[in-house]
Design an enzyme around this catalytic site. Structure first.
Site, PDB file in Angstrom:
ATOM      1  N   GLU A 223     -25.716  10.543   3.187  1.00 37.05           N
ATOM      2  CA  GLU A 223     -25.247   9.176   3.389  1.00 37.05           C
ATOM      3  C   GLU A 223     -23.998   8.909   2.552  1.00 37.05           C
ATOM      4  OE1 GLU A 223     -27.222   7.705   5.546  1.00 37.05           O
ATOM      5  OE2 GLU A 223     -27.105   5.529   5.322  1.00 37.05           O
TER       6      GLU A 223
ATOM      7  N   LYS B 177     -34.126   4.870   0.947  1.00 38.32           N
ATOM      8  CA  LYS B 177     -33.295   4.889   2.154  1.00 38.32           C
ATOM      9  C   LYS B 177     -32.006   4.146   1.829  1.00 38.32           C
ATOM     10  CE  LYS B 177     -33.610   4.080   7.126  1.00 38.32           C
ATOM     11  NZ  LYS B 177     -32.388   3.321   7.356  1.00 38.32           N
TER      12      LYS B 177
HETATM   13  S1  IVH Z   1     -33.324  11.335   6.849  1.00 47.45           S
HETATM   14  C1  IVH Z   1     -34.209  13.417  10.622  1.00 47.45           C
HETATM   15  N1  IVH Z   1     -33.094  10.292   4.454  1.00 47.45           N
HETATM   16  O1  IVH Z   1     -31.328   6.285   7.774  1.00 47.45           O
HETATM   17  C2  IVH Z   1     -33.993  12.629   9.397  1.00 47.45           C
HETATM   18  N2  IVH Z   1     -32.056   9.218   6.279  1.00 47.45           N
HETATM   19  O2  IVH Z   1     -32.777   5.408  10.159  1.00 47.45           O
HETATM   20  C3  IVH Z   1     -32.832  11.749   9.486  1.00 47.45           C
HETATM   21  N3  IVH Z   1     -30.800   7.219   5.671  1.00 47.45           N
HETATM   22  O3  IVH Z   1     -29.275   7.881  10.124  1.00 47.45           O
HETATM   23  C4  IVH Z   1     -32.465  10.989   8.319  1.00 47.45           C
HETATM   24  N4  IVH Z   1     -31.197   7.304   3.501  1.00 47.45           N
HETATM   25  O4  IVH Z   1     -28.232   7.110   7.916  1.00 47.45           O
HETATM   26  C5  IVH Z   1     -32.796  10.188   5.756  1.00 47.45           C
HETATM   27  N5  IVH Z   1     -32.911   9.466   2.282  1.00 47.45           N
HETATM   28  C6  IVH Z   1     -32.631   9.381   3.573  1.00 47.45           C
HETATM   29  C7  IVH Z   1     -31.829   8.340   4.087  1.00 47.45           C
HETATM   30  C8  IVH Z   1     -31.577   8.302   5.450  1.00 47.45           C
HETATM   31  C9  IVH Z   1     -30.582   6.658   4.477  1.00 47.45           C
HETATM   32  C10 IVH Z   1     -30.303   6.702   6.945  1.00 47.45           C
HETATM   33  C11 IVH Z   1     -29.497   7.689   7.737  1.00 47.45           C
HETATM   34  C12 IVH Z   1     -30.186   7.787   9.072  1.00 47.45           C
HETATM   35  C13 IVH Z   1     -30.945   6.511   9.110  1.00 47.45           C
HETATM   36  C14 IVH Z   1     -32.146   6.652  10.000  1.00 47.45           C
END
Ligand code: IVH
Length: 681
Positions: free
Chosen positions: A175, A117
């Site tokens: 991101e 993440k």
């Molecule tokens: S998936 C429906 N994958 O985390 C799925 N998010 O807490 C939505 N983020 O707003 C996001 N790395 O800014 C996804 N590998 C990743 C991510 C990621 C960072 C962030 C993103 C999102 C937030 C959600």
């Protein structure tokens, strides 16, 4: 080749290098070659402006600064993620997913697409016919801001997709983040220019994306990594039915995806992945705050659907936070072994980076000012890996009305001696020396050193034992030690005790320069001690000297003169000197010689131009050590000018006045002469 073909060839080659460098992390050509291609393309486009296209690699900054950002409605909402804060919560998530899939009649042991993440900002990129037409922030999930001009400056965002099998409309989500190295460099540059620094890479990425002038964004080291999609229309061929495979296809189209991405199955594998990344977290070139697990089969994602604002098919498994908010209760001041005063933040205990933090060093007064810290502030504390905790800054909006600024204390919290901070110095110091509990051991080590009082057989271990028992609080206490006391110490036999006593006795016969050096007056090294002794002849005369008289001594500048005078003014120092003399410390009389002390005494020198072998300050120090006064400008009183290449008005003036001028090589030869050294060849 006609210009249009050459331009096309250059663009294709540059794009291929971009892809290798930014998307595949494997540069194919040296930077210089890349720059050459880009410059050639720029030149050709300047000659043939009608051949410029918005996707040309030269067009990453084409837009002027804006007044604000337009709003972009997301056709499919940009969701957030549910969190798991420990293995148990992840277990429950996997269980929930399996149960639901079971009920829906799907295979119940799903595979997961796993990625770090990233700690940045979520954005959406709109590609129409393979061309980037819009970029938007997530905003509230339903609508964000149009940041197209800024995003176009990010090198890892393709302006044009590779290949030709992409959908007519493709919305890529991912991101924008700032790698650690770029973040550090950006802050260092800001510090050097006295500009505001960012607290962490995430804030830096966010601030950089929200610049109204894309030319500024372009200078920020931002990267983009894709992890999902939004609206997709008119695919030319069916898209893969797996999250993992789709992202791999995005990668082929020129988008960066996370190199750590893996497809895994079963709780055990998910937890092992988490553990592995937690382990390497601090070594990754970018900050991550957890792992995101997504059910891999898109048909299963659709079966699972959403709850409120998060998908049921994905979760963020968070790492322990490396940042936390807490209250700065108090700023204390610690005194180091050399008297350096270090402010320390006393914090309300808070969990961060897996440990409880209640103290953090603030380094110096400048740091407190830079972070604008007040007692009572809510502050952000950072701790990563084994690194010592750090206060990143205050949350100014939460500052209570009675928050207090904290000035540098006037006196030492340990010994009450004055604390001073010289102009231009970052570090403040306690002037207590050996009388200060914090500095006692260092001061004693210096006192007994071979070039000072030369007390053989009295080393750090013994001094530490004597200080611990509070038998030696001042230099003079050394000479009051008894045989019984020494024998009482661990590992001290009769013979050693007698040796120590006879060393002490022998050291009493010393010289005035050694004695002055041993006292540990700030800035007074051996040479200065020798010059002081020679100039004043007796300790009494030196102790009575005013700043002006002290400055007349070769090698003594205004700052040192003040240190010396203030040392001899302090009552405890005078008492200590008296005690030492009373205990038998003595030296042969020096012949006062304030006239012909040094080879260049009474002369005034000036240094100008560029010097090869040493800095100008070093040359000035050498001149002063030889007795010369060093002036800033040439006058009729100047005896000699040392002029390096590029000397200007000072050289001219010296020639007008008939002042002697020598070059650096001549100076080095003379210096060797004066010092009685063999001249360097
Ligand atoms: S998936 C429906 N994958 O985390 C799925 N998010 O807490 C939505 N983020 O707003 C996001 N790395 O800014 C996804 N590998 C990743 C991510 C990621 C960072 C962030 C993103 C999102 C937030 C959600």
């Amino acid at each position: 080749m006609n210009p249009s073909d050459r331009i096309a060839a250059l663009r294709a080659e540059i794009e291929a290098h971009n892809y290798a460098y930014y998307v595949q992390d494997s540069p194919t050509v040296p930077d210089a070659h890349y720059d050459k291609l880009l410059r050639e393309l720029e030149a050709l486009e300047a000659e043939h402006p009608h051949l410029v296209t918005p996707e040309s690699p030269t067009q990453r900054v084409g837009a002027p600064a804006q007044d604000g950002f337009a709003t972009v409605q997301h056709e499919i909402p940009m969701l957030s993620l549910g969190n798991a804060f420990n293995a148990e919560e992840l277990t429950q998530f996997v269980q929930r997913v399996s149960d639901r899939l079971d009920k829906a009649g799907s295979q119940s042991e799903p595979a997961f697409c796993c990625e770090p993440k990233l700690d940045g900002i979520a954005i959406a990129l709109h590609y129409e016919a393979g061309r980037l037409v819009r970029a938007a922030t997530r905003g509230d999930g339903a609508a964000g801001e149009d940041i197209t001009a800024n995003v176009r400056t990010i090198p890892s965002v393709p302006l044009k997709l590779r290949g030709n099998d992409w959908p007519a409309w493709l919305e890529v989500r991912g991101e924008v983040y700032m790698p650690r190295a770029g973040f550090t460099a950006l802050n260092e540059r800001a510090l050097a220019h006295n500009e505001k620094t960012y607290m962490n890479p995430r804030n830096a990425a966010s601030g950089s994306l929200r610049q109204l002038n894309p030319a500024i964004t372009r200078q920020r080291p931002l990267e983009f990594c894709a992890y999902g999609w939004g609206l997709i229309r008119e695919p030319v061929k069916p898209l893969p039915d797996s999250q993992f495979e789709r992202l791999r296809l995005f990668h082929e189209w020129g988008l960066r995806i996370n190199p750590e991405m893996q497809r895994l199955q079963g709780l055990h594998e998910l937890l092992a992945y988490y553990d592995r990344l937690a382990e390497v977290r601090d070594d990754l070139p970018y900050e991550i705050d957890g792992i995101v697990y997504k059910v891999d089969a898109i048909i299963q994602q659709d079966l699972l659907g959403f709850v409120s604002r998060a998908p049921r098919w994905a979760i963020a498994h968070k790492f322990p936070a490396q940042e936390a908010l807490t209250v700065l209760d108090k700023i204390d001041f610690q005194i180091g072994r050399t008297g350096a005063v270090t402010p320390v933040a006393r914090l309300q205990p808070v969990q961060v980076g897996g440990v409880t933090v209640s103290n953090a060093t603030l380094h110096n007064m400048d740091e407190i000012a830079r972070l604008d810290l007040h007692e009572g502030d809510t502050v952000i504390v950072h701790r990563a890996g084994d690194v010592i905790p750090k206060v990143l800054g205050a949350v100014v909006e939460r500052r209570p009305a009675d928050a207090r600024r904290v000035p540098l204390p006037d006196s030492c919290p340990i010994c009450d001696a004055p604390i001073t901070r010289e102009e231009g110095e970052v570090v403040a110091r306690c002037t207590g020396g050996v009388t200060c509990g914090a500095q006692r051991l260092e001061a004693l080590k210096h006192f007994v050193a071979r070039r000072a009082m030369d007390i053989d057989g009295v080393g750090e271990k013994l001094l530490q034992a004597l200080v611990d028992r509070q038998w030696v609080m001042h230099f003079s206490d050394l000479f009051r030690l008894t045989r019984e006391q020494l024998l009482d110490l661990e590992r001290m036999g009769e013979k050693s005790a007698d040796n120590v006593l006879s060393s002490l006795e022998a050291s009493k016969q010393t010289t005035l320069p050694r004695f002055l050096f041993a006292l540990g007056i700030r800035e007074v090294g051996e040479t200065t001690a020798r010059n002081l002794a020679r100039y004043f002849g007796t300790l009494d005369r030196l102790m009575a000297a005013g700043v002006e008289e002290l400055e007349a001594v070769p090698d003594v500048g205004p700052i040192m003169a003040r240190h010396i005078q203030s040392f001899f003014h302090q009552e405890h120092n005078r008492e200590e000197i008296e005690a030492l003399i009373g205990l038998g410390v003595h030296w042969p009389a020096e012949v006062a010689d304030s006239t012909v002390a040094l080879p260049l005494s009474g002369q005034t020198w000036v240094v100008t131009g560029k010097l090869e072998t040493a800095s100008r300050d070093q040359v000035k120090a050498d001149l002063q050590a030889l007795g010369a006064r060093v002036a800033g400008s040439v006058s009729a009183q100047t005896d000699c000018l040392i002029a390096g290449p590029g000397a200007g008005s000072k050289l001219k003036r010296a020639e007008e006045l008939g002042v002697a001028v020598i070059d650096e090589a001549t100076w080095l030869a003379r210096r060797a002469d004066y010092r009685g050294e063999e001249a360097a060849t």
